[in-house]
Design a protein around this motif. Structure first.
Motif, PDB file in Angstrom:
ATOM      1  N   THR A  98      -0.963   9.775   3.551  1.00 39.63           N
ATOM      2  CA  THR A  98      -2.403   9.998   3.596  1.00 39.63           C
ATOM      3  C   THR A  98      -2.975   9.458   4.904  1.00 39.63           C
ATOM      4  O   THR A  98      -2.331   8.675   5.607  1.00 39.63           O
ATOM      5  N   GLU A  99      -4.188   9.878   5.216  1.00 35.91           N
ATOM      6  CA  GLU A  99      -4.844   9.369   6.422  1.00 35.91           C
ATOM      7  C   GLU A  99      -5.022   7.855   6.363  1.00 35.91           C
ATOM      8  O   GLU A  99      -4.924   7.159   7.379  1.00 35.91           O
ATOM      9  N   GLU A 100      -5.287   7.335   5.179  1.00 35.88           N
ATOM     10  CA  GLU A 100      -5.462   5.887   5.028  1.00 35.88           C
ATOM     11  C   GLU A 100      -4.176   5.151   5.388  1.00 35.88           C
ATOM     12  O   GLU A 100      -4.198   4.149   6.112  1.00 35.88           O
ATOM     13  N   LEU A 101      -3.033   5.657   4.907  1.00 34.71           N
ATOM     14  CA  LEU A 101      -1.761   5.010   5.230  1.00 34.71           C
ATOM     15  C   LEU A 101      -1.401   5.179   6.699  1.00 34.71           C
ATOM     16  O   LEU A 101      -0.818   4.276   7.314  1.00 34.71           O
ATOM     17  N   GLN A 102      -1.762   6.309   7.267  1.00 35.66           N
ATOM     18  CA  GLN A 102      -1.498   6.502   8.694  1.00 35.66           C
ATOM     19  C   GLN A 102      -2.280   5.507   9.540  1.00 35.66           C
ATOM     20  O   GLN A 102      -1.785   5.041  10.576  1.00 35.66           O
ATOM     21  N   SER A 103      -3.476   5.173   9.098  1.00 37.48           N
ATOM     22  CA  SER A 103      -4.265   4.184   9.843  1.00 37.48           C
ATOM     23  C   SER A 103      -3.725   2.773   9.642  1.00 37.48           C
ATOM     24  O   SER A 103      -3.792   1.934  10.541  1.00 37.48           O
ATOM     25  N   LEU A 104      -3.175   2.499   8.460  1.00 38.32           N
ATOM     26  CA  LEU A 104      -2.605   1.179   8.182  1.00 38.32           C
ATOM     27  C   LEU A 104      -1.262   0.977   8.870  1.00 38.32           C
ATOM     28  O   LEU A 104      -0.906  -0.136   9.266  1.00 38.32           O
ATOM     29  N   TRP A 126       1.316  13.918   2.716  1.00 37.55           N
ATOM     30  CA  TRP A 126       1.861  12.558   2.662  1.00 37.55           C
ATOM     31  C   TRP A 126       2.570  12.250   3.963  1.00 37.55           C
ATOM     32  O   TRP A 126       3.400  13.022   4.401  1.00 37.55           O
ATOM     33  N   PRO A 177       0.815  -1.232   0.000  1.00 38.39           N
ATOM     34  CA  PRO A 177       0.000   0.000   0.000  1.00 38.39           C
ATOM     35  C   PRO A 177       0.843   1.275   0.000  1.00 38.39           C
ATOM     36  O   PRO A 177       0.440   2.276  -0.609  1.00 38.39           O
ATOM     37  N   GLY A 231       0.670   3.773  -3.112  1.00 41.62           N
ATOM     38  CA  GLY A 231       0.286   5.145  -2.791  1.00 41.62           C
ATOM     39  C   GLY A 231       1.351   6.139  -3.214  1.00 41.62           C
ATOM     40  O   GLY A 231       1.041   7.246  -3.680  1.00 41.62           O
TER      41      GLY A 231
END
Length: 285
Positions: free
Chosen positions: A198-204, A196, A116, A120
């Protein structure tokens, strides 16, 4: 200590030149990512050794920029007018082609779980950067001498044997407690596509409050040996010892009429009786 390196978006196919006052128009053409004293792996996947160029230190500052006049003068004193450092530049289309062709080999080396971040990052380059990408290295403490190891770092991307040691070291860093995987692999920053990571990567790949588990309070204290329970006889023995010591002191004074002999008798009796009582009572909890 901070030694920043930058992956910058650029409308120019080279580093801006301060002697041409090009820094004033450099920023604002896409985004920029930052790392500290190292080149993130996914940055290196954008380039080849043919992309190495050189720029003069003195050209880091526009010649007509009054705010940079002091820095430019210090640079001239420190490096002179011709000292140069290596950097990397490529066009975005070529960079994206390299990212795509190197994806599987790189993920096989560092781990599938980081796909991811890789995907990303590719999207970020595609939508957040302008026509050219610059890897700016002038912030390194040994920037003037960075040519050989910069060449080796970029060449190792396409030579798995040469990269194996680096990959193992990176994998160890990624698995450490509190490791910021996104930062280690791709840096951080702001682009036209947004912040960078992203919020999605920060959650993952969360990094906040990731600390080594602390031992429980019970595990950190050694067990105490069990002792005998406290008895009602204890205070009685203490009072009895005190009375005996006082009686001996009074007896010594009555026989000798000497105060210091009475005190000496009391102390000797108190020590002896105290030792005897302690032995009689044994250990206590």
């Amino acid at each position: 200590m901070s030694h920043p390196v930058f992956l910058s978006s650029s409308a120019l196919p080279r580093m801006p030149e301060g002697s041409r006052n090009e820094w004033r128009g450099f920023f604002g053409h896409g985004g920029e990512l930052e790392a500290n004293a190292f080149f993130p792996l996914f940055w290196r996947a954008l380039f080849s050794t043919d992309d190495i160029r050189h720029a003069r230190f003195i050209d880091e500052y526009d010649i007509d920029d009054d705010d940079a006049a002091v820095d430019r003068a210090e640079c001239m004193n420190g490096f002179g007018g011709e000292a140069a450092y290596p950097y990397l530049v490529t066009d975005k289309r070529t960079a994206l082609t390299r990212l795509a062709s190197r994806r599987e080999a790189i993920l096989a080396a560092v781990g599938e779980r980081y796909r991811p971040i890789y995907d990303g990052f590719a999207e970020l380059i595609a939508h957040g950067f302008a026509d050219h990408l610059l890897l700016r290295t002038s912030g390194l403490p040994d920037a003037a001498e960075a040519g050989k190891w910069l060449h080796a770092a970029i060449a190792s991307i396409d030579t798995p044997d040469a990269a194996s040691g680096q990959m193992k070291a990176l994998a160890k860093d990624l698995s450490a407690y509190g490791a910021n995987s996104v930062w280690l692999l791709s840096g951080t920053g702001l682009t036209d596509a947004g912040f960078w990571p992203t919020e999605e990567l920060q959650s993952l790949f969360p990094t906040a409050d990731r600390k080594k588990p602390k031992p429980s309070p019970s595990a950190s204290r050694p067990e105490r040996a069990p002792g005998k329970p406290k008895s009602w006889l204890d205070p009685m023995l203490e009072w009895l010892g005190a009375l005996v010591a006082a009686g001996l002191a009074l007896g010594a004074y009555g026989l000798t009429r000497s105060v210091w002999l009475a005190v000496l008798a009391f102390l000797v009796a108190a020590v002896a009786l105290g030792f005897g009582i302690a032995k009689l009572r044994g250990p206590r909890s």
